[in-house]
Design a protein around this motif. Structure first.
Motif, short mmCIF file in Angstrom:
data_model
loop_
_atom_site.label_atom_id
_atom_site.label_comp_id
_atom_site.label_asym_id
_atom_site.label_seq_id
_atom_site.Cartn_x
_atom_site.Cartn_y
_atom_site.Cartn_z
N VAL A 1 -9.47 -4.41 -0.14
CA VAL A 1 -10.65 -3.54 -0.21
C VAL A 1 -10.83 -2.75 1.07
O VAL A 1 -11.17 -1.56 1.03
N GLN A 2 -10.60 -3.37 2.21
CA GLN A 2 -10.81 -2.68 3.47
C GLN A 2 -9.93 -1.44 3.60
O GLN A 2 -10.37 -0.38 4.04
N GLU A 3 -8.67 -1.57 3.19
CA GLU A 3 -7.78 -0.41 3.22
C GLU A 3 -8.28 0.68 2.28
O GLU A 3 -8.23 1.88 2.61
N ALA A 4 -8.79 0.27 1.13
CA ALA A 4 -9.30 1.25 0.17
C ALA A 4 -10.52 1.98 0.73
O ALA A 4 -10.67 3.19 0.56
N SER B 1 -16.07 -6.09 0.54
CA SER B 1 -15.40 -6.65 -0.63
C SER B 1 -16.38 -7.46 -1.47
O SER B 1 -16.31 -7.46 -2.71
N GLU B 2 -17.34 -8.14 -0.81
CA GLU B 2 -18.39 -8.85 -1.54
C GLU B 2 -19.41 -7.88 -2.10
O GLU B 2 -19.88 -8.02 -3.23
N GLN C 1 -10.11 4.36 -8.33
CA GLN C 1 -8.77 3.82 -8.58
C GLN C 1 -8.00 3.50 -7.29
O GLN C 1 -6.91 2.95 -7.34
N ILE C 2 -8.58 3.83 -6.15
CA ILE C 2 -7.85 3.67 -4.89
C ILE C 2 -7.43 2.23 -4.65
O ILE C 2 -6.34 1.95 -4.13
N GLU C 3 -8.29 1.27 -5.05
CA GLU C 3 -7.97 -0.15 -4.84
C GLU C 3 -6.65 -0.54 -5.50
O GLU C 3 -5.98 -1.50 -5.06
N MET D 1 0.84 -1.19 0.00
CA MET D 1 0.00 0.00 0.00
C MET D 1 0.87 1.24 0.00
O MET D 1 1.85 1.33 0.73
N GLU D 2 0.51 2.20 -0.86
CA GLU D 2 1.22 3.47 -0.83
C GLU D 2 0.87 4.22 0.45
O GLU D 2 -0.11 3.92 1.13
N ASN D 3 1.65 5.21 0.78
CA ASN D 3 1.37 6.03 1.95
C ASN D 3 -0.03 6.64 1.84
O ASN D 3 -0.39 7.21 0.82
#
Length: 402
Positions: A28-31, A58-59, A20-22, A1-3
């Protein structure tokens, strides 16, 4: 993951789009978390409550939501037992209702009590269909009529093409086929099993239009023409029906009306005529009822139905008559799109609520439709009783509705 801060900075500068964050996170949770923190940064809001949930996003992202930042919570209350004498729903049921409207669950609960004491409501499904209606542009009125006649002559070919796209949908008819100037509006009518079926019939109708275009050279201007009629109030749906067409009725002994509703059969009949029939007529209303939308919305939100279909589900007619001194009361819902599989019913909380009524999964949609109609009857009866007795304002004040 980027900063995380770098991703948010890119979003602020417009160098990165929300969807595009994913691509820049591990999962998915981080996104979801990054997207929500961006929303907090951009708006200055604290989204602590939106961030607390148990759904698997995510689902959900696969079919139910884009660019998620969390969930919205709505209180869920329980009404019942609701006693039904249906073809599919027989016995007593507890109904989950998602609402923020104080007094609604209590009102429906009172209606359940009345139906229980009167021996239960009878519920029946009259019809079952889902529709899609494209608009076809011809060169002239005469050519439009030729296309209409071609559709009428080639129903079997169109049916085979449509049904080749689905193992559950069946094309029942193409009717009406309306010509307006050089435009042709054919209404494709399907059965769709346990799914609400809007996507199913859209894909099937598109396939049928491929045949029509190839054979006639007609131009399909749009796959939906508003003759469907989807998610809009419509006299056509009130008359022709869409989704499940369901009716529920009950005969309530005079003593039960007087004891439970604190009024008389004659008073309820008079209020129904003046309010639901004459009042709706002078308002130009598409529905002749007191509050179908309240029950429909609460059940739809609880069970993952398409909330926009509340505008259709709220169509319908309430009748109230004095019969041998007792009250005969009925509700008819001509346009009730429902599902027990697919769509929002996949969401964990929706599945839980469907499970409460034992209507989750395949083979349960007719039972669900009867429970919904029974709930509408209970809520409608309770409100009409309150109006006839002059208790409406007092109930709202007592239960915190301003």
């Amino acid at each position: 993951m980027e900063n995380k801060a770098e991703i948010i900075e890119k979003l602020i500068k417009g160098e990165l789009k929300l969807h595009q964050i994913e691509n820049y996170t591990n999962n998915v949770q981080e996104a979801v978390d990054v997207r929500r923190e961006f929303a907090e940064h951009f708006s200055g809001a604290n989204l602590n409550h939106i961030s607390n949930y148990s759904l698997d996003l995510s689902e959900a992202m696969k079919r139910n939501i884009e660019n998620p930042i969390g969930t919205v919570q709505i209180p869920v209350g329980l009404a019942g037992p609701l006693h039904l004498n249906g073809k599919y729903a027989q016995g007593a049921y507890y109904v989950p209702l998602a609402t923020s409207e104080g007094a609604l669950v209590a009102s429906i609960n009172r209606g359940c009590s009345v139906t229980r004491e009167a021996g239960g409501a009878t519920v029946r499904i009259i019809d079952d269909k889902m529709t899609r209606a494209p608009v076809i542009q011809a060169d002239s009125v005469s050519e439009a009529i030729k296309i209409k006649e071609w559709i009428e002559r080639h129903f079997i070919e169109l049916k085979e093409a449509a049904e080749s796209t689905t193992s559950h949908g069946r094309l029942l008819k193409i009717d009406p086929i309306i010509v307006v100037g050089r435009y042709v509006y054919p209404r494709f009518t399907f059965t769709t099993g346990d799914s609400m079926g809007m996507n199913m019939v859209t894909i099937a109708t598109d396939k049928a239009m491929d045949i029509l275009t190839r054979e006639t050279g007609a131009h399909v201007l749009a796959l939906s023409s508003n003759l469907c009629v989807d998610k809009k109030p419509s006299a056509m749906n009130l008359i022709e029906g869409r989704g499940k067409t369901v009716t529920a009725d009950i005969t309530i002994p005079r003593e039960v009306v007087e004891k439970k509703l604190k009024t008389t059969p004659e008073s309820i009949m008079e209020v129904n005529m003046a309010k639901n029939l004459i009042g709706s007529a002078i308002a130009g209303s598409m529905g002749f009822n007191a509050q179908y939308a309240n029950m429909i919305a609460a059940i739809f939100l609880a069970t993952g139905q398409d909330a926009a279909h509340v505008v259709e589900g709220s169509l319908g007619i309430t009748t109230a008559e004095v019969k041998n001194g007792d009250l005969h009361f009925s509700v008819t819902l001509p346009d009730l799109p429902l599902a027990t599989i697919g769509g929002g019913t996949r969401l964990e909380t929706a599945h839980d609520c469907l499970e409460i009524m034992d209507v989750a999964g395949s083979g349960k949609v007719n039972k669900f439709a009867e429970i919904v109609a029974g709930t509408v009857l209970a809520g409608e009866l309770s409100l009409m009783g309150a109006l006839a007795a002059g208790h409406l304002a007092r109930a709202h004040k007592t239960l915190g509705r301003g």
